[in-house]
Design a protein around this motif. Structure first.
Motif, PDB file in Angstrom:
ATOM      1  N   LEU A  59       0.874  -0.810   0.519  1.00 10.21           N
ATOM      2  CA  LEU A  59       0.067   0.030  -0.263  1.00 10.21           C
ATOM      3  C   LEU A  59       0.598   0.562  -0.310  1.00 10.21           C
ATOM      4  O   LEU A  59       2.055   1.194   0.519  1.00 10.21           O
ATOM      5  N   VAL A  60       0.755   2.143  -0.093  1.00  6.82           N
ATOM      6  CA  VAL A  60       1.159   3.870   0.059  1.00  6.82           C
ATOM      7  C   VAL A  60       0.403   4.650   0.693  1.00  6.82           C
ATOM      8  O   VAL A  60      -0.953   4.735   0.833  1.00  6.82           O
ATOM      9  N   VAL A  61       1.348   5.202   1.300  1.00 11.70           N
ATOM     10  CA  VAL A  61       0.485   6.026   1.894  1.00 11.70           C
ATOM     11  C   VAL A  61      -0.503   7.251   1.879  1.00 11.70           C
ATOM     12  O   VAL A  61       0.117   7.768   0.710  1.00 11.70           O
ATOM     13  N   ASP A  62      -1.699   6.977   2.889  1.00  5.75           N
ATOM     14  CA  ASP A  62      -2.791   7.921   1.921  1.00  5.75           C
ATOM     15  C   ASP A  62      -3.476   8.154   0.767  1.00  5.75           C
ATOM     16  O   ASP A  62      -3.872   9.253   0.304  1.00  5.75           O
ATOM     17  N   ASP A  94     -19.895 -13.529  -0.503  1.00  6.35           N
ATOM     18  CA  ASP A  94     -18.866 -13.905  -1.058  1.00  6.35           C
ATOM     19  C   ASP A  94     -17.455 -12.955  -0.480  1.00  6.35           C
ATOM     20  O   ASP A  94     -16.339 -13.241  -0.755  1.00  6.35           O
ATOM     21  N   GLY A  95     -17.654 -12.492   0.396  1.00  8.84           N
ATOM     22  CA  GLY A  95     -16.623 -11.317   1.135  1.00  8.84           C
ATOM     23  C   GLY A  95     -17.116 -10.075   1.396  1.00  8.84           C
ATOM     24  O   GLY A  95     -18.040  -9.608   1.120  1.00  8.84           O
ATOM     25  N   PHE A  96     -15.711  -9.305   2.004  1.00  4.12           N
ATOM     26  CA  PHE A  96     -16.170  -7.957   2.158  1.00  4.12           C
ATOM     27  C   PHE A  96     -15.647  -7.059   1.116  1.00  4.12           C
ATOM     28  O   PHE A  96     -14.179  -7.807   0.993  1.00  4.12           O
ATOM     29  N   ARG A  97     -15.953  -5.699   0.748  1.00  5.23           N
ATOM     30  CA  ARG A  97     -15.163  -4.581   0.089  1.00  5.23           C
ATOM     31  C   ARG A  97     -14.564  -3.797   0.722  1.00  5.23           C
ATOM     32  O   ARG A  97     -15.363  -3.335   1.353  1.00  5.23           O
ATOM     33  N   PHE A  98     -13.195  -3.625   0.785  1.00  3.06           N
ATOM     34  CA  PHE A  98     -12.642  -2.722   1.799  1.00  3.06           C
ATOM     35  C   PHE A  98     -11.625  -1.092   1.016  1.00  3.06           C
ATOM     36  O   PHE A  98     -11.677  -1.784  -0.006  1.00  3.06           O
ATOM     37  N   ILE A  99     -11.753  -0.667   1.819  1.00  4.72           N
ATOM     38  CA  ILE A  99     -11.029   0.932   1.027  1.00  4.72           C
ATOM     39  C   ILE A  99     -10.244   1.659   2.166  1.00  4.72           C
ATOM     40  O   ILE A  99     -10.713   1.934   3.207  1.00  4.72           O
ATOM     41  N   ILE A 100      -8.785   0.488   1.762  1.00  2.39           N
ATOM     42  CA  ILE A 100      -8.029   1.218   2.606  1.00  2.39           C
ATOM     43  C   ILE A 100      -7.117   1.927   2.533  1.00  2.39           C
ATOM     44  O   ILE A 100      -6.559   2.393   1.544  1.00  2.39           O
ATOM     45  N   THR A 101      -6.641   3.118   3.691  1.00  4.77           N
ATOM     46  CA  THR A 101      -5.801   4.493   3.232  1.00  4.77           C
ATOM     47  C   THR A 101      -5.045   4.041   4.247  1.00  4.77           C
ATOM     48  O   THR A 101      -5.222   4.461   5.439  1.00  4.77           O
ATOM     49  N   PRO A 102      -3.733   3.683   4.654  1.00  6.42           N
ATOM     50  CA  PRO A 102      -2.663   4.070   5.127  1.00  6.42           C
ATOM     51  C   PRO A 102      -2.447   4.912   6.414  1.00  6.42           C
ATOM     52  O   PRO A 102      -2.227   5.898   5.155  1.00  6.42           O
ATOM     53  N   ILE A 103      -2.471   5.823   6.895  1.00  8.13           N
ATOM     54  CA  ILE A 103      -1.720   6.501   7.736  1.00  8.13           C
ATOM     55  C   ILE A 103      -0.455   6.546   7.910  1.00  8.13           C
ATOM     56  O   ILE A 103      -0.606   5.796   9.346  1.00  8.13           O
ATOM     57  N   GLU A 104      -0.329   7.233   7.993  1.00  5.71           N
ATOM     58  CA  GLU A 104       1.834   6.897   8.292  1.00  5.71           C
ATOM     59  C   GLU A 104       2.311   6.632   9.730  1.00  5.71           C
ATOM     60  O   GLU A 104       2.764   5.803  10.129  1.00  5.71           O
ATOM     61  N   LYS A 105       1.348   7.503  10.737  1.00  5.20           N
ATOM     62  CA  LYS A 105       1.172   7.598  12.810  1.00  5.20           C
ATOM     63  C   LYS A 105       0.964   6.143  12.729  1.00  5.20           C
ATOM     64  O   LYS A 105       1.681   6.255  13.711  1.00  5.20           O
ATOM     65  N   THR A 106       0.406   5.198  12.382  1.00  4.28           N
ATOM     66  CA  THR A 106      -0.419   4.242  12.458  1.00  4.28           C
ATOM     67  C   THR A 106       0.734   2.797  12.144  1.00  4.28           C
ATOM     68  O   THR A 106       0.247   1.771  12.817  1.00  4.28           O
ATOM     69  N   LEU A 107       1.561   3.161  11.290  1.00  6.44           N
ATOM     70  CA  LEU A 107       2.310   2.328  10.975  1.00  6.44           C
ATOM     71  C   LEU A 107       3.134   1.463  11.892  1.00  6.44           C
ATOM     72  O   LEU A 107       3.820   2.008  12.580  1.00  6.44           O
ATOM     73  N   VAL A 108       3.067   0.602  12.072  1.00  7.46           N
ATOM     74  CA  VAL A 108       3.932  -0.722  12.528  1.00  7.46           C
ATOM     75  C   VAL A 108       5.079  -0.892  11.933  1.00  7.46           C
ATOM     76  O   VAL A 108       5.253  -2.316  11.170  1.00  7.46           O
ATOM     77  N   ASP A 109       6.725  -0.653  12.278  1.00  6.31           N
ATOM     78  CA  ASP A 109       8.088  -1.005  10.969  1.00  6.31           C
ATOM     79  C   ASP A 109       7.889  -0.759  10.028  1.00  6.31           C
ATOM     80  O   ASP A 109       7.926  -1.884   8.599  1.00  6.31           O
ATOM     81  N   VAL A 134       4.026  -1.017   3.904  1.00  2.00           N
ATOM     82  CA  VAL A 134       3.222   0.483   2.847  1.00  2.00           C
ATOM     83  C   VAL A 134       4.352   1.330   2.724  1.00  2.00           C
ATOM     84  O   VAL A 134       5.434   1.051   3.753  1.00  2.00           O
ATOM     85  N   LYS A 135       4.772   1.600   1.189  1.00  2.00           N
ATOM     86  CA  LYS A 135       5.748   2.558   0.793  1.00  2.00           C
ATOM     87  C   LYS A 135       4.850   4.035   1.725  1.00  2.00           C
ATOM     88  O   LYS A 135       4.189   4.784   0.982  1.00  2.00           O
ATOM     89  N   PRO A 136       5.863   4.727   1.131  1.00  2.00           N
ATOM     90  CA  PRO A 136       5.844   6.295   2.130  1.00  2.00           C
ATOM     91  C   PRO A 136       4.976   7.393   0.214  1.00  2.00           C
ATOM     92  O   PRO A 136       5.643   6.911  -0.655  1.00  2.00           O
ATOM     93  N   LYS A 137       4.833   7.992   0.846  1.00  2.00           N
ATOM     94  CA  LYS A 137       3.644   8.459  -0.547  1.00  2.00           C
ATOM     95  C   LYS A 137       4.849   9.276  -1.423  1.00  2.00           C
ATOM     96  O   LYS A 137       5.877  10.266  -1.030  1.00  2.00           O
ATOM     97  N   PRO A 138       4.835   8.881  -2.800  1.00  2.00           N
ATOM     98  CA  PRO A 138       5.761  10.177  -3.696  1.00  2.00           C
ATOM     99  C   PRO A 138       5.771  11.822  -3.509  1.00  2.00           C
ATOM    100  O   PRO A 138       4.556  12.031  -2.689  1.00  2.00           O
ATOM    101  N   LYS A 139       6.794  11.688  -3.247  1.00  2.00           N
ATOM    102  CA  LYS A 139       6.944  13.648  -3.112  1.00  2.00           C
ATOM    103  C   LYS A 139       7.111  14.003  -4.488  1.00  2.00           C
ATOM    104  O   LYS A 139       6.938  13.560  -5.697  1.00  2.00           O
TER     105      LYS A 139
END
Length: 139
Positions: A59-62, A94-109, A134-139
């Motif tokens: 995933l990518v941050v934000d 058949d399952g669950f569909r999500f939208i995942i938006t990683p938040i940098e301060k909540t990442l673990v390693d 999770v990769k950092p967001k591009p600058k």
């Protein structure tokens, strides 16, 4: 007379408490390996698979990413899925569909933790922690 019933009541409460502690200690939480470019966890006949949009492996941050959980031999009514930045989009048989938006301060390693748990009718717990890179967001 009252003392005997109070003692009996306390013994029942203590027994139930100790039994509940034993059930919780028997539950399993493990970390998912990546297998065939997918996040899959299996325990006996139960299976849960996390599939990220476009079969990406991170995933990518934000950055919102669509994902789905497909289950096999799991009661979806008893299944709980939680983690930071995860939002339910739809759910069906058949399952669950999500939208995942990683938040940098909540990442673990550098990983996003998503926990899945199901408590069956017998009180047994099927539990697993997915670690999604999770990769950092591009600058």
């Amino acid at each position: 007379m009252r003392s005997k019933s109070l003692n009996g009541f306390l013994i029942v409460i203590i027994g139930l408490t100790l039994g509940n502690c034993r059930s919780k200690s028997e539950s399993k939480t493990e970390t998912a390996p990546i297998s065939n470019n997918e996040f899959v966890y299996m325990e006996s006949e139960k299976r849960i698979e996390l599939i990220l949009e476009d079969n990406v492996h991170f995933l990518v941050v934000d950055k919102p990413t669509k994902a789905k959980f497909q289950t096999k031999n799991i009661d979806n009514q008893r299944l709980v899925i939680y983690g930071s930045g995860i939002m339910l989009n739809t759910a069906n048989k058949d399952g669950f569909r999500f939208i995942i938006t990683p938040i940098e301060k909540t990442l673990v390693d550098g990983n996003l933790e998503i926990q899945v748990s199901e408590r069956n009718e017998n009180g047994e717990i099927f539990s697993h922690k997915f670690l999604i890179p999770v990769k950092p967001k591009p600058k």
